[in-house]
Write an enzyme that holds these catalytic residues in place. Structure first.
Site, mmCIF file in Angstrom:
data_model
loop_
_atom_site.group_PDB
_atom_site.id
_atom_site.type_symbol
_atom_site.label_atom_id
_atom_site.label_comp_id
_atom_site.label_asym_id
_atom_site.label_seq_id
_atom_site.Cartn_x
_atom_site.Cartn_y
_atom_site.Cartn_z
ATOM 1 N N GLY A 48 35.712 20.154 37.590
ATOM 2 C CA GLY A 48 34.743 21.016 38.269
ATOM 3 C C GLY A 48 33.431 21.189 37.513
ATOM 4 O O GLY A 48 32.902 20.264 36.885
ATOM 5 N N ARG A 69 43.170 24.043 29.122
ATOM 6 C CA ARG A 69 44.434 24.718 28.773
ATOM 7 C C ARG A 69 45.591 23.732 28.753
ATOM 8 O O ARG A 69 46.588 23.938 28.094
ATOM 9 C CB ARG A 69 44.713 25.908 29.670
ATOM 10 C CG ARG A 69 44.841 25.609 31.116
ATOM 11 C CD ARG A 69 45.146 26.880 31.872
ATOM 12 N NE ARG A 69 44.845 26.724 33.285
ATOM 13 C CZ ARG A 69 45.100 27.642 34.184
ATOM 14 N NH1 ARG A 69 45.641 28.775 33.811
ATOM 15 N NH2 ARG A 69 44.800 27.436 35.443
ATOM 16 N N ASP A 94 43.577 27.979 25.960
ATOM 17 C CA ASP A 94 43.873 28.855 27.102
ATOM 18 C C ASP A 94 43.210 30.191 26.787
ATOM 19 O O ASP A 94 43.602 30.858 25.816
ATOM 20 C CB ASP A 94 45.396 29.006 27.253
ATOM 21 C CG ASP A 94 45.764 29.862 28.450
ATOM 22 O OD1 ASP A 94 44.935 30.702 28.881
ATOM 23 O OD2 ASP A 94 46.891 29.715 28.960
ATOM 24 N N SER A 173 29.126 34.906 39.134
ATOM 25 C CA SER A 173 28.984 34.730 40.577
ATOM 26 C C SER A 173 28.116 35.824 41.164
ATOM 27 O O SER A 173 28.155 36.974 40.707
ATOM 28 C CB SER A 173 30.349 34.778 41.248
ATOM 29 O OG SER A 173 30.177 34.822 42.655
ATOM 30 N N TYR A 233 38.055 38.842 42.954
ATOM 31 C CA TYR A 233 37.114 37.931 42.278
ATOM 32 C C TYR A 233 35.773 38.638 42.054
ATOM 33 O O TYR A 233 35.187 38.558 40.968
ATOM 34 C CB TYR A 233 36.949 36.694 43.153
ATOM 35 C CG TYR A 233 36.060 35.611 42.581
ATOM 36 C CD1 TYR A 233 36.541 34.744 41.595
ATOM 37 C CD2 TYR A 233 34.761 35.426 43.040
ATOM 38 C CE1 TYR A 233 35.732 33.733 41.088
ATOM 39 C CE2 TYR A 233 33.950 34.424 42.535
ATOM 40 C CZ TYR A 233 34.438 33.579 41.560
ATOM 41 O OH TYR A 233 33.641 32.583 41.064
ATOM 42 N N LYS A 237 33.921 39.322 38.463
ATOM 43 C CA LYS A 237 32.614 38.772 38.100
ATOM 44 C C LYS A 237 31.586 39.886 37.886
ATOM 45 O O LYS A 237 30.667 39.743 37.091
ATOM 46 C CB LYS A 237 32.138 37.783 39.171
ATOM 47 C CG LYS A 237 32.981 36.516 39.240
ATOM 48 C CD LYS A 237 32.908 35.686 37.955
ATOM 49 C CE LYS A 237 33.585 34.334 38.105
ATOM 50 N NZ LYS A 237 33.533 33.502 36.895
ATOM 51 N N VAL A 270 30.151 25.840 45.426
ATOM 52 C CA VAL A 270 30.225 24.490 44.865
ATOM 53 C C VAL A 270 31.468 23.740 45.344
ATOM 54 O O VAL A 270 32.550 24.328 45.485
ATOM 55 C CB VAL A 270 30.240 24.569 43.317
ATOM 56 C CG1 VAL A 270 30.005 23.191 42.719
ATOM 57 C CG2 VAL A 270 29.191 25.549 42.808
ATOM 58 N N LYS A 271 31.295 22.463 45.543
ATOM 59 C CA LYS A 271 32.411 21.620 45.982
ATOM 60 C C LYS A 271 33.333 21.339 44.795
ATOM 61 O O LYS A 271 33.161 20.347 44.087
ATOM 62 C CB LYS A 271 31.875 20.290 46.504
ATOM 63 C CG LYS A 271 31.156 20.369 47.825
ATOM 64 C CD LYS A 271 30.600 19.004 48.168
ATOM 65 C CE LYS A 271 29.610 19.080 49.298
ATOM 66 N NZ LYS A 271 30.181 19.497 50.570
ATOM 67 N N THR A 272 34.249 22.265 44.580
ATOM 68 C CA THR A 272 35.235 22.062 43.508
ATOM 69 C C THR A 272 36.594 22.492 44.045
ATOM 70 O O THR A 272 36.701 22.998 45.174
ATOM 71 C CB THR A 272 34.922 22.939 42.273
ATOM 72 O OG1 THR A 272 35.010 24.313 42.681
ATOM 73 C CG2 THR A 272 33.564 22.657 41.693
HETATM 74 N N1 LIG Z 1 33.070 26.763 42.866
HETATM 75 C C1 LIG Z 1 32.233 27.747 43.217
HETATM 76 O O1 LIG Z 1 31.729 27.791 44.349
HETATM 77 C C2 LIG Z 1 31.867 28.806 42.222
HETATM 78 C C3 LIG Z 1 30.948 29.787 42.639
HETATM 79 C C4 LIG Z 1 30.568 30.775 41.740
HETATM 80 C C5 LIG Z 1 31.114 30.764 40.460
HETATM 81 N N2 LIG Z 1 32.026 29.810 40.097
HETATM 82 C C6 LIG Z 1 32.577 29.874 38.740
HETATM 83 O O2 LIG Z 1 32.421 28.620 38.097
HETATM 84 C C7 LIG Z 1 33.462 28.449 37.134
HETATM 85 C C8 LIG Z 1 34.080 27.079 37.323
HETATM 86 O O3 LIG Z 1 34.648 27.018 38.609
HETATM 87 P P1 LIG Z 1 34.987 25.654 39.364
HETATM 88 O O4 LIG Z 1 34.462 25.796 40.719
HETATM 89 O O5 LIG Z 1 34.602 24.490 38.534
HETATM 90 O O6 LIG Z 1 36.576 25.809 39.464
HETATM 91 P P2 LIG Z 1 37.776 24.831 39.150
HETATM 92 O O7 LIG Z 1 37.465 23.440 39.522
HETATM 93 O O8 LIG Z 1 38.963 25.505 39.726
HETATM 94 O O9 LIG Z 1 37.858 24.868 37.563
HETATM 95 C C9 LIG Z 1 38.260 26.011 36.882
HETATM 96 C C10 LIG Z 1 38.545 25.630 35.455
HETATM 97 O O10 LIG Z 1 38.953 26.808 34.761
HETATM 98 C C11 LIG Z 1 40.146 26.495 34.057
HETATM 99 N N3 LIG Z 1 40.951 27.665 33.760
HETATM 100 C C12 LIG Z 1 41.506 28.555 34.613
HETATM 101 N N4 LIG Z 1 42.210 29.463 33.918
HETATM 102 C C13 LIG Z 1 42.098 29.137 32.608
HETATM 103 C C14 LIG Z 1 42.601 29.677 31.402
HETATM 104 N N5 LIG Z 1 43.394 30.756 31.384
HETATM 105 N N6 LIG Z 1 42.271 29.089 30.241
HETATM 106 C C15 LIG Z 1 41.479 27.997 30.221
HETATM 107 N N7 LIG Z 1 40.990 27.423 31.324
HETATM 108 C C16 LIG Z 1 41.305 27.987 32.502
HETATM 109 C C17 LIG Z 1 40.865 25.508 34.964
HETATM 110 O O11 LIG Z 1 41.879 24.850 34.224
HETATM 111 P P3 LIG Z 1 43.134 24.141 34.973
HETATM 112 O O12 LIG Z 1 42.628 22.812 35.441
HETATM 113 O O13 LIG Z 1 44.138 24.048 33.894
HETATM 114 O O14 LIG Z 1 43.533 25.038 36.090
HETATM 115 C C18 LIG Z 1 39.691 24.624 35.350
HETATM 116 O O15 LIG Z 1 39.406 23.724 34.303
HETATM 117 C C19 LIG Z 1 34.413 29.602 37.342
HETATM 118 O O16 LIG Z 1 34.162 30.595 36.389
HETATM 119 C C20 LIG Z 1 34.067 30.102 38.720
HETATM 120 O O17 LIG Z 1 34.400 31.461 38.898
HETATM 121 C C21 LIG Z 1 32.406 28.835 40.941
#
Ligand SMILES: NC(=O)c1ccc[n+]([C@@H]2O[C@H](COP(=O)([O-])OP(=O)(O)OC[C@H]3O[C@@H](n4cnc5c(N)ncnc54)[C@H](OP(=O)(O)O)[C@@H]3O)[C@@H](O)[C@H]2O)c1
Length: 489
Positions: A48, A69, A94, A173, A233, A237, A270-272
């Site tokens: 992501g 982690r 982690d 966020s 959430y 945030k 975001v596309k994740t």
């Molecule tokens: N996507 C959006 O639209 C969006 C919007 C606003 C903010 N955000 C923020 O952007 C950040 C990244 O999100 P993303 O969209 O890239 O999500 P994602 O693809 O789900 O990635 C989340 C990452 O966090 C890791 N993680 C979760 N719990 C953890 C822990 N206890 N220790 C270490 N790593 C941990 C996950 O590891 P695993 O692979 O092991 O699960 C993964 O690598 C987040 O903080 C999210 O809240 C995202």
């Protein structure tokens, strides 16, 4: 335009000018303060946005430590990055596990002597679309808020003193905005306490999240006045944003050479994996502002808090503040009807094979209209049309719909209302034509005085009547109707 509006507009424009200048920082050669010796740590970097932040930082020539982690997943991610020709290191981390954090800190001290940049990206969210379950509220709050806090506390002691200063970037966020117009804590006194740096404290933030979690346990949270969308959430945030400001205040007195700048930003939708790949911007784009904040030179850091429309951030720049909260746009910075949008639509996971996968997709699309597009009146029209038709659409229909949802206001508004002729690619889109037909039909039946002519001040909005504001609204971008209900029919 009223005096207040004019002043706000002037302030916004001035800020944008400043931002345009700042955007060139830090990438020009003479501003570049980092080298390969500069060490950046990214949490949750195995996929992501975190993965992309790690890739971009390494691309700028820093030494990047990707943490994950699950170490084997982290190693795989690192291998993928190394194919790009840059060097990375990887370590298990982690952010909820004290032992894991301690082991990481020891490793950092021994191998690198310390770090220069910490990007707190790891986070979780378990809801999609309109879902608002709090089943995993504790995990969400623990990871997003307490995990981020754990990392900040553990890493500050190993942040290397340097003339250029160290940096922390929290990926947060806009859902956690304290004073957003929607989706905010209802209790104005609490909001004020959390906003005011004189009353803001770690205890207050902890107490706020604990009180939410307690209400979740007691099943009373729904009447607790918490943010209404993605409640757990948003609370997590909100705590991150408040904590960022608090730490910024605490760090600002450090002597030159030991300074640490801390910022948080919203990457957009975001596309994740977190959004089920339904966001409207790519991780590459989402990472960009975080990387920019991590690389800002200290001269750009001014110490004010800012809330920016990130559409402008990306087009012209971002902001440079010691306590900055940057919000990237939910839509719009990707060009309007570009090939990017089309490929976005095609890459959207459109699994229509089961009732559940359909439900999730439709839920997401309807959600994207009403939430991310901002509840504008026209979005309600669009939303209502979609709600009526989405369940009978085939795959091509859904693709056409996704294209329309990718269109940017105010263009979409002007095109739908016939104020401007849309490009052919838009006018030939069946969803656009259907919605436009509905809008024009209703407009034609509406009283003429409720319609705006291009270039003329707009008529009053329906909500202004409700609020009793009996002043004309001016400003060409707004297109408001007095008789919303007739349009919604
Ligand atoms: N996507 C959006 O639209 C969006 C919007 C606003 C903010 N955000 C923020 O952007 C950040 C990244 O999100 P993303 O969209 O890239 O999500 P994602 O693809 O789900 O990635 C989340 C990452 O966090 C890791 N993680 C979760 N719990 C953890 C822990 N206890 N220790 C270490 N790593 C941990 C996950 O590891 P695993 O692979 O092991 O699960 C993964 O690598 C987040 O903080 C999210 O809240 C995202």
């Amino acid at each position: 335009m009223s005096g207040k509006k004019e002043r706000n507009k002037e302030r916004r424009e001035k800020r944008l000018q400043e931002i345009s200048l700042l955007r060139t920082i830090p990438y020009s050669d003479h501003q570049r303060w980092w080298s390969q010796e500069t060490v950046a740590v990214v949490t949750g970097a195995n996929r992501g946005i975190g993965f992309e932040i790690a890739r971009q930082l390494a691309g700028h020539g820093l030494t990047v430590i990707l943490t994950s982690r699950n170490i084997s997943v982290g190693i795989e991610a690192t291998k993928a990055l190394q194919e790009g020709g840059f060097s990375y290191d990887v370590h298990q981390l982690d952010i909820l596990d004290g032992e894991s954090i301690s082991a990481f800190v020891e490793w950092i001290k021994q191998k690198y002597g310390g770090i220069d940049i910490l990007v707190n990206n790891a986070g979780v969210n378990f809801n999609l679309g309109f879902d608002n379950s709090v089943e995993f509220a504790r995990q969400v709050v623990d990871t997003n808020y307490y995990g981020t806090k754990n990392m900040i506390k553990a890493m500050i002691p190993v942040m290397k003193p340097s003339a250029a200063s160290a940096r922390i970037v929290n990926v947060s966020s806009r859902l956690g905005r304290l004073n957003g117009r929607r989706n905010r804590i209802q209790d104005a006194t609490l909001r004020e306490k959390l906003t005011n740096l004189e009353t803001l404290s770690e205890e207050l933030i902890d107490k706020t999240v604990s009180s939410f979690l307690q209400q979740v346990e007691d099943e009373t949270w729904q009447s607790g006045g918490w943010p209404q969308t993605f409640t757990d959430y948003s609370v997590s945030k909100l705590a991150v944003n408040a904590y960022t400001r608090l730490v910024a205040k605490e760090l600002c007195d450090r002597p030159q050479g030991e300074k640490i700048y801390i910022n948080c930003y919203c990457p957009g939708w975001v596309k994740t994996a977190m959004t089920g790949w339904a966001g409207n911007i790519s991780p590459e784009v989402a990472a960009d502002t975080g990387v920019w904040l991590a690389l800002l030179s200290d001269q750009a850091i001014t110490g004010k808090r800012a809330l920016l429309n990130a559409q402008r951030l990306v087009k012209s720049s971002t902001i440079a503040n010691r306590t900055t909260t940057i919000f990237r746009p939910q839509y719009g910075w990707v060009s309007r009807f570009s090939s990017t949008n089309i490929s976005n639509a095609q890459s959207l996971e459109m699994d229509l094979s089961t009732e559940e996968s359909k439900r999730r997709l439709f839920n997401m699309l309807i959600f994207s209209i009403s939430f991310w597009r901002g509840f504008l009146e026209l979005d309600l029209v669009l939303g209502k049309w979609v709600e009526e038709h989405i369940y009978s659409m085939d795959e091509n229909g859904i693709k056409a719909l996704v294209h329309v949802l990718d269109l940017e206001n105010p263009d979409l508004r002007r095109w739908l209302t016939g104020q401007e002729r849309p490009p052919e690619a838009v006018s030939g889109n069946p969803v656009f034509s259907a919605v436009q037909g509905k809008v024009l039909k209703n407009l034609n039946h509406s009283a003429p005085e409720t319609r705006a002519t291009p270039g003329q001040p707009c008529v009053r909005g329906w909500d202004d009547f409700q609020k009793g504001h009996d002043v004309p609204i001016t400003g060409g971008e707004k297109f408001l109707w007095r008789n919303l209900n007739s349009i919604l029919e």
